[in-house]
Design an enzyme around this catalytic site. Structure first.
Site, PDB file in Angstrom:
ATOM      1  N   CYS A  26     -37.186  37.112  26.295  1.00 50.09           N
ATOM      2  CA  CYS A  26     -37.809  35.561  25.978  1.00 50.09           C
ATOM      3  C   CYS A  26     -39.068  35.249  26.403  1.00 50.09           C
ATOM      4  CB  CYS A  26     -36.631  34.660  26.539  1.00 50.09           C
ATOM      5  SG  CYS A  26     -37.015  32.864  26.727  1.00 50.09           S
ATOM      6  N   CYS A  81     -41.698  33.199  19.956  1.00 48.59           N
ATOM      7  CA  CYS A  81     -40.046  32.576  20.432  1.00 48.59           C
ATOM      8  C   CYS A  81     -39.180  33.740  20.028  1.00 48.59           C
ATOM      9  CB  CYS A  81     -39.827  31.174  20.381  1.00 48.59           C
ATOM     10  SG  CYS A  81     -38.196  31.124  20.747  1.00 48.59           S
TER      11      CYS A  81
END
Ligand code: DGL
Length: 252
Positions: A181, A74
């Site tokens: 992302c 992440c």
């Protein structure tokens, strides 16, 4: 560090599956635990303190599960917590993803570039250092507030609307798109439908290479079989299904 390795991978939801997928391509036979933190999703709008607490808690959980290496799949969590985690858990290697802006610098420096990432990633010190270091002066920064959440929910109509409202204006202007992302590789097709034939830059491949090198350096033995255990922080069956779909999908 010799002996068996157990690799913990985490994200705020199913986005990090796009990273695990790259890892499995070069390290197929390992023992993996994937932690999807749907309870705290999205990470993108959380404060630094909240992210640190969440990542610390997940790390403790993965260590209890006997993980020997942790992959932060992440960008938001990596940007805000990796220094803290490395400092706190000195014996554990943390492999952290970051937006693949250096890849643009290395391979497509001349081209106008759009970086898409969460607000949290874009406001972080770590991202800003990266941006200043590799800035090609033809880069547009787009904090995609809410997009990871929409992808997590998987509503195609909403995804298309979001992209039309927020990235269509870059059509014909940018040639490169940094998927900053780990949820965004899941909508490459939809991004292309809006922006046309752009080149994507994704940090997942580098994470996989870094992990492999770290394991080689530490003399970690290769296992003979692959196991992937999926955990969702709310125990949601729907997340589990989507996770395995992503891992098994051929063109994603
Ligand atoms: N997948 C995430 C990232 O790479 C987090 C998205 C979110 O929860 O906001 O930043």
């Amino acid at each position: 560090m010799c002996g068996n390795t157990k690799i913990g991978v985490f994200d705020s939801g199913i986005g990090g599956a796009t990273v695990l997928k790259e890892i499995i391509k070069i390290l197929p036979n390992q023992e993996y635990i994937y932690y999807s933190d749907s309870k705290n999703n999205p990470y993108g709008d959380k404060t630094d303190r909240e992210i640190l607490e969440i990542c610390d808690k997940i790390t403790k959980y993965l260590l209890k599960e006997k993980c020997t290496i942790i992959v932060i799949a992440c960008n938001t969590a990596s940007a805000k917590s990796v220094n803290f985690l490395r400092e706190k858990y000195k014996n554990i290697p943390f492999i952290a993803i970051e937006p693949a802006y250096k890849m643009v610098y290395d391979y497509a420096y001349e081209d106008p570039t759009l970086i898409m990432a969460t607000k949290g990633t874009m406001e972080s010190e770590k991202f800003n250092l990266l941006y200043e270091k590799y800035n090609n002066n033809k880069t547009y920064l787009l904090p995609c507030v809410g997009l990871a959440d929409i992808i997590e929910n998987g509503d195609d109509k909403e995804i298309k609307k979001y992209l039309n409202d927020n990235i269509k204006k870059y059509k014909g202007i940018v040639k490169n798109v940094v998927l900053g992302c780990t949820h965004y590789p899941l909508i490459q097709k939809q991004i292309k439908e809006v922006l046309g034939d752009v080149n994507f830059f994704n940090g997942a491949e580098k994470v996989a290479e870094h992990l492999k090198k770290t394991m080689e350096k530490n003399g970690n033995a290769l296992n003979k079989t692959q196991t992937i255990k999926f955990i969702d922080s709310q125990g949601l069956e729907s997340k589990k299904q989507r996770f395995y779909e992503i891992i098994e999908e051929k063109n994603c």
